[in-house]
Write an enzyme that holds these catalytic residues in place. Sequence first.
Site, PDB file in Angstrom:
ATOM      1  N   ASN A  40      43.970 -27.802 -11.317  1.00 31.22           N
ATOM      2  CA  ASN A  40      45.237 -28.390 -11.954  1.00 31.22           C
ATOM      3  C   ASN A  40      46.445 -27.694 -11.092  1.00 31.22           C
ATOM      4  OD1 ASN A  40      44.137 -25.759 -13.202  1.00 31.22           O
ATOM      5  ND2 ASN A  40      45.247 -26.446 -14.858  1.00 31.22           N
ATOM      6  N   ILE A  41      47.491 -28.377 -10.886  1.00 29.89           N
ATOM      7  CA  ILE A  41      48.657 -28.076 -10.110  1.00 29.89           C
ATOM      8  C   ILE A  41      49.833 -28.438 -11.223  1.00 29.89           C
ATOM      9  CG2 ILE A  41      50.119 -28.508  -8.086  1.00 29.89           C
ATOM     10  CD1 ILE A  41      47.170 -27.661  -7.456  1.00 29.89           C
ATOM     11  N   GLU A  42      50.461 -27.303 -11.573  1.00 30.93           N
ATOM     12  CA  GLU A  42      51.583 -27.529 -12.570  1.00 30.93           C
ATOM     13  C   GLU A  42      53.117 -27.444 -11.955  1.00 30.93           C
ATOM     14  OE1 GLU A  42      50.703 -24.248 -15.507  1.00 30.93           O
ATOM     15  OE2 GLU A  42      49.219 -25.591 -16.251  1.00 30.93           O
ATOM     16  N   CYS A  51      46.108 -32.721 -13.593  1.00 31.57           N
ATOM     17  CA  CYS A  51      44.734 -31.959 -14.064  1.00 31.57           C
ATOM     18  C   CYS A  51      43.797 -31.945 -12.635  1.00 31.57           C
ATOM     19  CB  CYS A  51      44.122 -32.834 -15.188  1.00 31.57           C
ATOM     20  SG  CYS A  51      45.102 -32.912 -16.665  1.00 31.57           S
ATOM     21  N   GLU A  53      40.585 -32.757 -12.563  1.00 30.73           N
ATOM     22  CA  GLU A  53      39.966 -33.957 -12.633  1.00 30.73           C
ATOM     23  C   GLU A  53      40.546 -34.948 -11.590  1.00 30.73           C
ATOM     24  OE1 GLU A  53      40.752 -32.253 -15.267  1.00 30.73           O
ATOM     25  OE2 GLU A  53      39.409 -32.830 -17.012  1.00 30.73           O
ATOM     26  N   CYS A  83      41.816 -34.894 -20.716  1.00 25.97           N
ATOM     27  CA  CYS A  83      42.839 -35.388 -21.744  1.00 25.97           C
ATOM     28  C   CYS A  83      42.574 -36.718 -21.580  1.00 25.97           C
ATOM     29  CB  CYS A  83      44.231 -34.946 -20.968  1.00 25.97           C
ATOM     30  SG  CYS A  83      44.547 -35.581 -19.324  1.00 25.97           S
TER      31      CYS A  83
HETATM   32  N1  THU Z   1      43.881 -29.296 -17.645  1.00 22.00           N
HETATM   33  C1  THU Z   1      43.126 -29.761 -16.601  1.00 22.00           C
HETATM   34  O1  THU Z   1      43.383 -29.581 -15.366  1.00 22.00           O
HETATM   35  N2  THU Z   1      42.001 -30.318 -17.270  1.00 22.00           N
HETATM   36  C2  THU Z   1      41.473 -30.704 -18.224  1.00 22.00           C
HETATM   37  O2  THU Z   1      40.414 -31.064 -18.436  1.00 22.00           O
HETATM   38  C3  THU Z   1      42.208 -30.044 -19.425  1.00 22.00           C
HETATM   39  C4  THU Z   1      43.683 -29.652 -19.183  1.00 22.00           C
HETATM   40  C5  THU Z   1      45.041 -28.581 -17.343  1.00 22.00           C
HETATM   41  C6  THU Z   1      46.401 -29.350 -17.536  1.00 22.00           C
HETATM   42  C7  THU Z   1      47.318 -28.081 -17.510  1.00 22.00           C
HETATM   43  O3  THU Z   1      47.605 -27.573 -16.244  1.00 22.00           O
HETATM   44  C8  THU Z   1      46.485 -26.863 -18.152  1.00 22.00           C
HETATM   45  O4  THU Z   1      45.061 -27.450 -18.212  1.00 22.00           O
HETATM   46  C9  THU Z   1      46.923 -26.723 -19.522  1.00 22.00           C
HETATM   47  O5  THU Z   1      46.786 -28.052 -20.444  1.00 22.00           O
END
Ligand code: THU
Length: 122
Positions: A40-42, A51, A53, A83
């Site tokens: 995941n890259i915010e 996310c 995935e 999600c």
């Molecule tokens: N996130 C994912 O990358 N995959 C998931 O299946 C659940 C949530 C990430 C999104 C965000 O960067 C962090 O987790 C918190 O929600």
Amino acid sequence: MDTLVEEAWRARERAYTPYSHYPVGAAVEDEAGRRVGGANIENASYGLSICAERVALTRARMEGLGPIVRVAVVAEGPAPSPCGACRQFMAELAKGAKVVYENRTQRVESTVEELLPGAFSL
Ligand code: THU
């Protein structure tokens, strides 16, 4: 599935999560056994975060992998669960795939169809 899960743990090391502090790793595998990972890259504009995935599935497409047959997703702490956006993404780019979600203590195995029955498609 276990070595794919290990790749997901390795991919998780690339996560960029200064806001949630919840790094997630993913790895996907195609019919020929080719694999790519994602994390995941915010972003400071929170809604732009992507996310693990969707990073993995986007990479798989761009790197020329074939149909995705397995997906592994890992995180520590609260067990990860996909999600809605990632369920829809998997319904199209990992159709029919087996999916495993795990943290250090729990593993949940399912399929893309179970995660999103009746997915929208064109
Ligand atoms: N996130 C994912 O990358 N995959 C998931 O299946 C659940 C949530 C990430 C999104 C965000 O960067 C962090 O987790 C918190 O929600």
